[in-house]
Design a protein around this motif. Sequence first.
Motif, PDB file in Angstrom:
ATOM      1  N   TYR A   1      -0.229 -32.769   5.434  1.00  0.00           N
ATOM      2  CA  TYR A   1       1.127 -32.292   5.681  1.00  0.00           C
ATOM      3  C   TYR A   1       1.716 -31.887   4.332  1.00  0.00           C
ATOM      4  O   TYR A   1       1.782 -32.704   3.413  1.00  0.00           O
ATOM      5  CB  TYR A   1       2.000 -33.386   6.291  1.00  0.00           C
ATOM      6  CG  TYR A   1       1.564 -33.854   7.656  1.00  0.00           C
ATOM      7  CD1 TYR A   1       2.185 -33.377   8.813  1.00  0.00           C
ATOM      8  CD2 TYR A   1       0.540 -34.782   7.792  1.00  0.00           C
ATOM      9  CE1 TYR A   1       1.799 -33.823  10.067  1.00  0.00           C
ATOM     10  CE2 TYR A   1       0.148 -35.234   9.042  1.00  0.00           C
ATOM     11  CZ  TYR A   1       0.771 -34.747  10.172  1.00  0.00           C
ATOM     12  OH  TYR A   1       0.379 -35.193  11.417  1.00  0.00           O
TER      13      TYR A   1
ATOM     14  N   HIS B   1       5.912 -41.767   8.190  1.00  0.00           N
ATOM     15  CA  HIS B   1       5.686 -40.456   8.794  1.00  0.00           C
ATOM     16  C   HIS B   1       6.991 -39.805   9.250  1.00  0.00           C
ATOM     17  O   HIS B   1       7.100 -38.576   9.261  1.00  0.00           O
ATOM     18  CB  HIS B   1       4.716 -40.583   9.976  1.00  0.00           C
ATOM     19  CG  HIS B   1       4.134 -39.284  10.408  1.00  0.00           C
ATOM     20  ND1 HIS B   1       3.128 -38.650   9.716  1.00  0.00           N
ATOM     21  CD2 HIS B   1       4.450 -38.466  11.456  1.00  0.00           C
ATOM     22  CE1 HIS B   1       2.831 -37.520  10.317  1.00  0.00           C
ATOM     23  NE2 HIS B   1       3.614 -37.380  11.369  1.00  0.00           N
TER      24      HIS B   1
ATOM     25  N   MET C   1       8.405 -37.270   6.799  1.00  0.00           N
ATOM     26  CA  MET C   1       7.465 -36.268   6.299  1.00  0.00           C
ATOM     27  C   MET C   1       8.159 -35.018   5.785  1.00  0.00           C
ATOM     28  O   MET C   1       7.827 -34.498   4.709  1.00  0.00           O
ATOM     29  CB  MET C   1       6.451 -35.912   7.393  1.00  0.00           C
ATOM     30  CG  MET C   1       5.311 -35.063   6.886  1.00  0.00           C
ATOM     31  SD  MET C   1       4.358 -35.890   5.571  1.00  0.00           S
ATOM     32  CE  MET C   1       3.640 -37.252   6.521  1.00  0.00           C
ATOM     33  N   ASP C   2       9.125 -34.501   6.525  1.00  0.00           N
ATOM     34  CA  ASP C   2       9.815 -33.283   6.084  1.00  0.00           C
ATOM     35  C   ASP C   2      10.499 -33.493   4.740  1.00  0.00           C
ATOM     36  O   ASP C   2      10.509 -32.604   3.879  1.00  0.00           O
ATOM     37  CB  ASP C   2      10.831 -32.836   7.128  1.00  0.00           C
ATOM     38  CG  ASP C   2      10.175 -32.264   8.376  1.00  0.00           C
ATOM     39  OD1 ASP C   2       8.979 -31.932   8.309  1.00  0.00           O
ATOM     40  OD2 ASP C   2      10.863 -32.174   9.419  1.00  0.00           O
TER      41      ASP C   2
ATOM     42  N   ASN D   1       7.911 -33.536   1.922  1.00  0.00           N
ATOM     43  CA  ASN D   1       7.454 -32.178   1.660  1.00  0.00           C
ATOM     44  C   ASN D   1       8.498 -31.366   0.891  1.00  0.00           C
ATOM     45  O   ASN D   1       8.157 -30.601  -0.021  1.00  0.00           O
ATOM     46  CB  ASN D   1       7.097 -31.469   2.965  1.00  0.00           C
ATOM     47  CG  ASN D   1       5.875 -32.053   3.663  1.00  0.00           C
ATOM     48  OD1 ASN D   1       5.623 -31.773   4.822  1.00  0.00           O
ATOM     49  ND2 ASN D   1       5.101 -32.881   2.969  1.00  0.00           N
TER      50      ASN D   1
ATOM     51  N   GLU E   1      -1.749 -36.509   2.368  1.00  0.00           N
ATOM     52  CA  GLU E   1      -3.087 -36.246   2.893  1.00  0.00           C
ATOM     53  C   GLU E   1      -3.613 -37.542   3.516  1.00  0.00           C
ATOM     54  O   GLU E   1      -3.934 -38.490   2.804  1.00  0.00           O
ATOM     55  CB  GLU E   1      -4.008 -35.756   1.774  1.00  0.00           C
ATOM     56  CG  GLU E   1      -3.465 -34.501   1.085  1.00  0.00           C
ATOM     57  CD  GLU E   1      -4.476 -33.859   0.155  1.00  0.00           C
ATOM     58  OE1 GLU E   1      -5.596 -34.412   0.005  1.00  0.00           O
ATOM     59  OE2 GLU E   1      -4.148 -32.807  -0.430  1.00  0.00           O
TER      60      GLU E   1
ATOM     61  N   ALA F   1      -2.528 -32.329  13.413  1.00  0.00           N
ATOM     62  CA  ALA F   1      -1.252 -32.706  12.805  1.00  0.00           C
ATOM     63  C   ALA F   1      -0.226 -33.073  13.871  1.00  0.00           C
ATOM     64  O   ALA F   1       0.491 -34.071  13.755  1.00  0.00           O
ATOM     65  CB  ALA F   1      -0.736 -31.572  11.919  1.00  0.00           C
ATOM     66  N   LYS F   2      -0.143 -32.261  14.918  1.00  0.00           N
ATOM     67  CA  LYS F   2       0.799 -32.553  16.007  1.00  0.00           C
ATOM     68  C   LYS F   2       0.385 -33.818  16.743  1.00  0.00           C
ATOM     69  O   LYS F   2       1.235 -34.664  17.086  1.00  0.00           O
ATOM     70  CB  LYS F   2       0.858 -31.386  16.990  1.00  0.00           C
ATOM     71  CG  LYS F   2       1.847 -31.613  18.144  1.00  0.00           C
ATOM     72  CD  LYS F   2       1.875 -30.439  19.087  1.00  0.00           C
ATOM     73  CE  LYS F   2       2.930 -30.656  20.190  1.00  0.00           C
ATOM     74  NZ  LYS F   2       2.694 -31.896  20.969  1.00  0.00           N
TER      75      LYS F   2
ATOM     76  N   THR G   1       1.358 -36.855  14.724  1.00  0.00           N
ATOM     77  CA  THR G   1       2.811 -37.065  14.800  1.00  0.00           C
ATOM     78  C   THR G   1       3.195 -37.672  16.146  1.00  0.00           C
ATOM     79  O   THR G   1       4.001 -38.620  16.211  1.00  0.00           O
ATOM     80  CB  THR G   1       3.554 -35.734  14.582  1.00  0.00           C
ATOM     81  OG1 THR G   1       3.298 -35.266  13.254  1.00  0.00           O
ATOM     82  CG2 THR G   1       5.059 -35.906  14.765  1.00  0.00           C
TER      83      THR G   1
END
Length: 245
Positions: free
Chosen positions: A110, A134, A137-138, A141, A148, A175-176, A179
Amino acid sequence: MIRTLALAALAALTLNAPSAAEDAGEAKVKAAIQSLVPGATIDSIAESTLPNFYEVVLAGQVIYVSRDGRYLIQGSVYDVPARTDLTESARAKLRVEGLKEAGPERRIIYGPKDAKYRLTVFTDIDCGYCRRMHQHMDEYNRLGIAIEYLFFPRAGVGSESFDKAVSVWCSDDRAKALTDAKAGVALDKKQCSNPIEADYALGNKIGVNGTPAVFTSQGVQIGGYMAPDQLIQRLEQLEGKPAGG
């Protein structure tokens, strides 16, 4: 001419061969470890900066054993003037080498390719702090941190968490799926060729004993879950410092 070549070859062998004293010292170290842990697998034995001790890597752990095999030190060795944890430096090198086993094709990533910081995180889908991490995450980033993921189902191979990891890996959109799984969504059980067992073995090899286990690209373990502002601050503190510094 023949005599000259023979002498040169003998000299080369003499220079490259370990001394009898070194052989004897390593033999004593091996015997000492085997007496404590019969059948133990010794990864490596090397000269240590600690006088009269060898640095030994045993099942991914760094220990020190005296040349005569009498004393074993388990713990960190510090260079006081340099303010450096020599043991952590050795561990970091081992982690970097170990993590090379898991290339990008074995990770769920991500974050942008040009992220300033890239962290390897061993995760367990059912771990509360892993889920909490998690959720941010945004934010990670946006701060220039790429995450990773490798899998480390703490209950081991064949556990429910292990099976969930396999299902995530075998999904069309990993990835989805990860999540969703971390949000508590029940995934359809899937099977395919997967690296989950290899990830778990790698985690054990480099000393993972809890999740999330977070490692920098320099092999420094920076603990578990950290909120985004705490994590970026920690990474900035480590920037430019050697492992163990």
